[in-house]
Design a protein around this motif. Structure first.
Motif, short mmCIF file in Angstrom:
data_model
loop_
_atom_site.label_atom_id
_atom_site.label_comp_id
_atom_site.label_asym_id
_atom_site.label_seq_id
_atom_site.Cartn_x
_atom_site.Cartn_y
_atom_site.Cartn_z
N GLN A 185 143.86 20.20 118.21
CA GLN A 185 142.93 20.33 119.32
C GLN A 185 141.80 21.26 118.92
O GLN A 185 141.91 22.03 117.97
CB GLN A 185 143.64 20.84 120.58
N LEU A 186 140.70 21.14 119.65
CA LEU A 186 139.50 21.93 119.38
C LEU A 186 139.17 22.74 120.61
O LEU A 186 138.98 22.19 121.69
CB LEU A 186 138.34 20.99 119.03
N GLY A 187 139.11 24.07 120.44
CA GLY A 187 138.81 24.96 121.54
C GLY A 187 137.52 25.72 121.31
O GLY A 187 136.96 25.71 120.21
N ILE A 188 137.07 26.40 122.35
CA ILE A 188 135.85 27.18 122.27
C ILE A 188 136.01 28.40 123.17
O ILE A 188 136.59 28.30 124.25
CB ILE A 188 134.62 26.33 122.69
N GLY A 189 135.54 29.55 122.70
CA GLY A 189 135.67 30.74 123.51
C GLY A 189 135.14 31.98 122.82
O GLY A 189 134.30 31.89 121.92
N THR A 190 135.65 33.11 123.23
CA THR A 190 135.21 34.40 122.72
C THR A 190 136.17 34.92 121.67
O THR A 190 137.28 34.40 121.50
CB THR A 190 135.14 35.43 123.86
N LEU A 191 135.77 35.97 121.00
CA LEU A 191 136.65 36.62 120.03
C LEU A 191 137.89 37.17 120.73
O LEU A 191 139.01 37.05 120.22
CB LEU A 191 135.89 37.74 119.30
#
Length: 193
Positions: A95-101
């Protein structure tokens, strides 16, 4: 073994565009986070985020579904961003996610260091600020105070010592979008071989 490839970087480095391009090019299922902030123009529920109320968020929290949560004090009030265990099954697929450190660190702790692969994107600060301002100008009700808040918060959130702590050793420069997407796609394919 399957992986969660996790895209992150400061605001206006092109994360959303890169995320969408890579998701399509590699046909990787998106790992969609949640937020209580209002939907922006051209966003769709379940695509960029699942948009929920604070009451819905608290119900998920009570059921033990929240993996990580961040609270931001914005000029509009408190906005929450969070990830759940509801839509992720690394036994079945990448899966591919996106977010902050910060979210990356918590997700990595929850799912395991070897299961979550960081994709850190950078752009020089002057270009990033110009992109942020341009993006805000395109909104029906531009809010440049929020642009400034995000810009300054990113400097602290992605400080060099935090990147080292997160063991972010590779970064992708987004000076040319097509080149950046090509480089990230090739990097992900190494794990899928």
């Amino acid at each position: 073994m399957h992986y969660l490839f996790y895209i992150m970087g400061k605001s206006a480095v092109g994360k959303d565009t890169i995320y969408q391009s890579i998701s399509c090019a590699l046909q990787i299922k998106p790992y969609v986070p949640y937020t209580t902030r209002p939907m922006r123009e051209h966003e769709e529920n379940g695509r960029e985020y699942y948009f929920v109320t604070q009451e819905q968020m608290r119900e998920m929290e009570e059921k033990g579904n929240i993996v990580e949560m961040r609270k931001y004090n914005t000029v509009f009030g408190d906005w929450y961003y969070f990830s759940t265990n509801l839509h992720l099954d690394l036994q079945k697929e990448d899966q591919l996610g996106i977010g902050t450190l910060e979210s990356y660190m918590k997700i990595r702790r929850f799912f395991g260091k070897d299961a979550v692969i960081p994709i850190y994107i950078e752009v020089p600060n002057d270009i990033r600020l110009m992109r942020s301002i341009q993006r805000e100008k395109e909104q029906d009700h531009p809010n440049f105070s929020e642009v400034c808040r995000r810009y300054l918060a990113d400097e602290a959130d992605f400080a060099e010592e935090k990147l080292k702590e997160a063991e972010i050793n590779k970064c992708f420069q987004n000076l040319n979008l097509d080149d950046c997407i090509h480089e990230i796609t090739a990097y992900i394919r190494q794990f899928q071989a």
